[in-house]
Design a protein around this motif. Structure first.
Motif, PDB file in Angstrom:
ATOM      1  N   ASP A   1      10.427   0.018   0.986  1.00 25.67           N
ATOM      2  CA  ASP A   1       9.822   1.094   0.204  1.00 25.67           C
ATOM      3  C   ASP A   1      10.392   1.000  -1.206  1.00 25.67           C
ATOM      4  O   ASP A   1      11.578   1.242  -1.415  1.00 25.67           O
TER       5      ASP A   1
ATOM      6  N   HIS B   1      -3.329   5.886   3.832  1.00 21.08           N
ATOM      7  CA  HIS B   1      -4.141   4.755   3.357  1.00 21.08           C
ATOM      8  C   HIS B   1      -3.643   3.430   3.929  1.00 21.08           C
ATOM      9  O   HIS B   1      -4.428   2.628   4.459  1.00 21.08           O
TER      10      HIS B   1
ATOM     11  N   VAL C   1      -1.699   4.554  -6.139  1.00 20.82           N
ATOM     12  CA  VAL C   1      -0.294   4.195  -6.011  1.00 20.82           C
ATOM     13  C   VAL C   1       0.327   3.913  -7.370  1.00 20.82           C
ATOM     14  O   VAL C   1      -0.349   3.690  -8.363  1.00 20.82           O
TER      15      VAL C   1
ATOM     16  N   GLY D   1       3.562   3.463  -3.052  1.00 25.85           N
ATOM     17  CA  GLY D   1       3.022   4.747  -3.487  1.00 25.85           C
ATOM     18  C   GLY D   1       2.641   5.613  -2.320  1.00 25.85           C
ATOM     19  O   GLY D   1       3.014   5.331  -1.173  1.00 25.85           O
ATOM     20  N   ASN D   2       1.872   6.671  -2.575  1.00 27.43           N
ATOM     21  CA  ASN D   2       1.522   7.629  -1.530  1.00 27.43           C
ATOM     22  C   ASN D   2       0.072   7.578  -1.078  1.00 27.43           C
ATOM     23  O   ASN D   2      -0.241   8.029   0.011  1.00 27.43           O
ATOM     24  N   ASP D   3      -0.817   7.058  -1.907  1.00 26.66           N
ATOM     25  CA  ASP D   3      -2.229   7.274  -1.601  1.00 26.66           C
ATOM     26  C   ASP D   3      -3.142   6.095  -1.908  1.00 26.66           C
ATOM     27  O   ASP D   3      -4.267   6.267  -2.345  1.00 26.66           O
TER      28      ASP D   3
ATOM     29  N   SER E   1       8.787   2.616  -3.788  1.00 26.61           N
ATOM     30  CA  SER E   1       7.908   3.553  -4.480  1.00 26.61           C
ATOM     31  C   SER E   1       8.624   4.692  -5.192  1.00 26.61           C
ATOM     32  O   SER E   1       8.101   5.259  -6.136  1.00 26.61           O
TER      33      SER E   1
ATOM     34  N   ASP F   1       2.317  10.788   1.898  1.00 30.56           N
ATOM     35  CA  ASP F   1       1.448   9.652   2.166  1.00 30.56           C
ATOM     36  C   ASP F   1       0.156  10.132   2.839  1.00 30.56           C
ATOM     37  O   ASP F   1       0.195  10.850   3.836  1.00 30.56           O
TER      38      ASP F   1
ATOM     39  N   LYS G   1       8.724   7.518  -3.997  1.00 25.02           N
ATOM     40  CA  LYS G   1       7.834   8.636  -3.710  1.00 25.02           C
ATOM     41  C   LYS G   1       8.215   9.268  -2.377  1.00 25.02           C
ATOM     42  O   LYS G   1       8.813   8.627  -1.512  1.00 25.02           O
TER      43      LYS G   1
ATOM     44  N   ARG H   1       5.761  -0.540   0.749  1.00 29.27           N
ATOM     45  CA  ARG H   1       5.271   0.743   0.244  1.00 29.27           C
ATOM     46  C   ARG H   1       5.496   0.847  -1.263  1.00 29.27           C
ATOM     47  O   ARG H   1       6.621   0.713  -1.745  1.00 29.27           O
TER      48      ARG H   1
ATOM     49  N   ASP I   1       0.838  -1.191   0.000  1.00 29.06           N
ATOM     50  CA  ASP I   1       0.000   0.000   0.000  1.00 29.06           C
ATOM     51  C   ASP I   1       0.878   1.248   0.000  1.00 29.06           C
ATOM     52  O   ASP I   1       1.989   1.225  -0.544  1.00 29.06           O
ATOM     53  N   SER I   2       0.393   2.282   0.673  1.00 23.13           N
ATOM     54  CA  SER I   2       1.109   3.558   0.728  1.00 23.13           C
ATOM     55  C   SER I   2       2.131   3.616   1.854  1.00 23.13           C
ATOM     56  O   SER I   2       2.685   4.680   2.133  1.00 23.13           O
TER      57      SER I   2
END
Length: 357
Positions: free
Chosen positions: A58, A70, A109, A103-105, A60, A67, A62, A101, A40-41
Motif C-alpha cells: 500500500d 474498485h 486514485v 488510492g481509494n476509488d 497510497s 476504498d 489513504k 494499492r 488499483d484501490s
C-alpha cells in the motif's frame, strides 16, 4: 473507471463466460503459476478470492476504510475462484493476484506514485499488470518510464481505455503509452459500449457491461456482490486474465509474443483491420490459446518514449557475470602494475650498480 451499483446478495449473470468460451479455455489452462498485479484501490477480502491474493503493498497514504471496492472487482474478474453457482469465476482462476494499492476509488486514485507501483509490481514477480486507471497530463511521463521498465522486464501491461463519463475525450495514460494493451468495453451484443473512450491507441475490446463484481466482504460474513453497468475498468482485467492464460499455456513466450498472440487472434470488428473503435477486434481467448502465431522480435504495439536515462538493472545472472569479469579485470590490472613496478625496480638497481662501478 467503473460505477458499481449498491451491493447485492448474489452476483449478476456472468454472461461473458459463455461469450468468451471460458469453460473451453479452462480445459486448456486456468493460468496456474502466473502472477497478475492489480494496481488499483487495493484488494479487500471476499470469499471468491480466498487463497488467490498474495501479500501486496500500500503506497497510497489513504484510509483503507474509504476504498470503494474498485480493485476487488477487478481482481475477481481476473482470478475469482468460482465455479459454484452464486460465485464469480475469473478468466484465470489459477493465477494469483498481487495487489498494489495507490488510492481509494479506482478512477480517482492518487496518481503521483503510479510509476513506483509499476516498478514494485515488476520487482515482486508480476508477469501481467492490470491498470484500470487513467490520467491525462500530470504524471504521464513517469508512467511511460514505468511502462518501459515493465516491458524491459518481460511484463505484459494492460490498461482500460477510459470512460466518457469520467470527463475523458481521449485515451489516458497508461493506456495511451506505446506497448500497453489498451482495452475498450463491449456489451452482450458484442457492440462497443457507448461510454468507451476510443482512439488510435485502442488495442482490443472485451466484455464490460452488466458484469458481476465482488464487493468487499468482512471475513465470516455472507459474500456481497455488485453490478457493473458499464466500464472499461471491467474489460481490462478480462484481457489481463487472458494474458495470464496465454503465459501459463506458453511459458516460453516473451511479453511481446503474448501481445502478438492476443491481437492477431482477435475477431475483427468495426472497419476491416485495426480501427479506432475496436482496435484489433474483440478478444478471442480460445483462439489465442490454440492458433499458430508467428513469433515477433519487438513489441507490436510500439515502444514507450523514455524520458529518463536511469539504467534498467540487468537480470541477476547478467550482473553476476559482469561482476566476475570486472573482478578478473581488476586482478589483471593489479598484476600488470606489479610487473611494471618490478621492471622499474630492477632497472633502478642495475643503473645504481653501473654508477658505482
Amino acid at each position: 473507471m467503473l460505477l458499481p451499483v449498491p451491493a447485492t446478495a448474489a452476483p449478476t449473470e456472468q454472461w461473458h463466460l459463455a461469450a468468451l468460451r471460458i469453460p473451453e479455455a479452462h480445459q486448456i489452462t486456468s493460468g496456474t503459476g502466473v502472477v497478475v498485479a492489480v494496481i488499483d484501490s487495493g484488494v479487500r477480502p471476499h470469499p471468491d478470492l480466498d487463497g488467490q491474493v498474495l501479500a501486496g503493498t500500500d503506497i497510497s497514504d489513504k484510509d483503507p476504510s474509504e476504498d470503494n471496492g474498485h480493485g476487488t472487482v477487478c481482481a475477481a474478474l481476473i482470478a475469482g475462484r468460482g465455479p459454484a453457482p452464486g460465485k464469480i469465476l475469473g478468466i484465470a482462476p489459477g493465477a494469483k493476484i498481487l495487489p498494489v494499492r495507490i488510492g481509494n476509488d479506482g478512477g480517482g486514485v492518487a496518481f503521483l506514485r503510479h510509476d513506483e507501483a509499476v516498478r514494485w509490481a515488476v520487482d515482486h514477480g508480476a508477469k501481467v499488470i492490470n491498470m484500470s486507471i487513467g490520467v491525462i497530463g500530470r504524471g504521464e511521463a513517469t508512467l511511460a518510464d514505468a511502462v518501459a521498465y515493465a516491458l524491459d522486464h518481460d511484463v505484459v501491461v494492460v490498461a482500460s481505455s477510459g470512460n466518457k463519463g469520467a470527463d475523458l475525450d481521449e485515451i489516458p495514460a497508461p493506456a495511451n503509452v506505446p506497448g500497453v494493451i489498451a482495452v475498450g468495453a463491449t456489451g452482450r451484443d458484442g457492440n462497443l459500449w457507448d461510454g468507451t473512450v476510443t482512439g488510435p491507441e485502442l488495442t482490443l475490446t472485451a466484455p464490460g457491461v452488466d458484469l458481476p463484481g465482488a464487493y468487499p466482504t468482512d471475513p465470516g460474513k455472507p459474500a456481497r456482490y455488485t453490478t457493473i453497468p458499464g466500464g472499461t475498468s471491467a474489460s481490462a482485467p478480462i484481457v489481463a486474465g487472458a494474458a495470464a492464460l496465454v503465459r501459463a499455456k506458453y511459458p516460453q513466450l516473451s511479453a511481446n509474443d503474448v501481445i502478438q498472440r492476443l491481437i492477431s487472434t482477435a475477431d475483427d470488428a468495426g472497419e476491416p483491420g485495426r480501427d479506432d473503435e475496436y482496435g484489433y477486434g474483440r478478444l478471442n481467448i480460445v483462439k489465442a490459446l490454440t492458433a499458430d502465431v508467428e513469433p515477433v522480435t519487438e513489441n507490436p504495439l510500439g515502444e514507450p518514449e523514455r524520458t529518463s536515462d536511469v539504467a534498467i538493472p540487468a537480470p541477476e545472472e547478467e550482473r553476476d557475470v559482469t561482476g566476475a569479469l570486472l573482478f578478473v579485470a581488476g586482478l589483471f590490472g593489479v598484476f600488470l602494475l606489479l610487473m611494471i613496478g618490478l621492471v622499474v625496480f630492477l632497472f633502478w638497481i642495475n643503473r645504481r650498480a653501473s654508477l658505482q662501478r
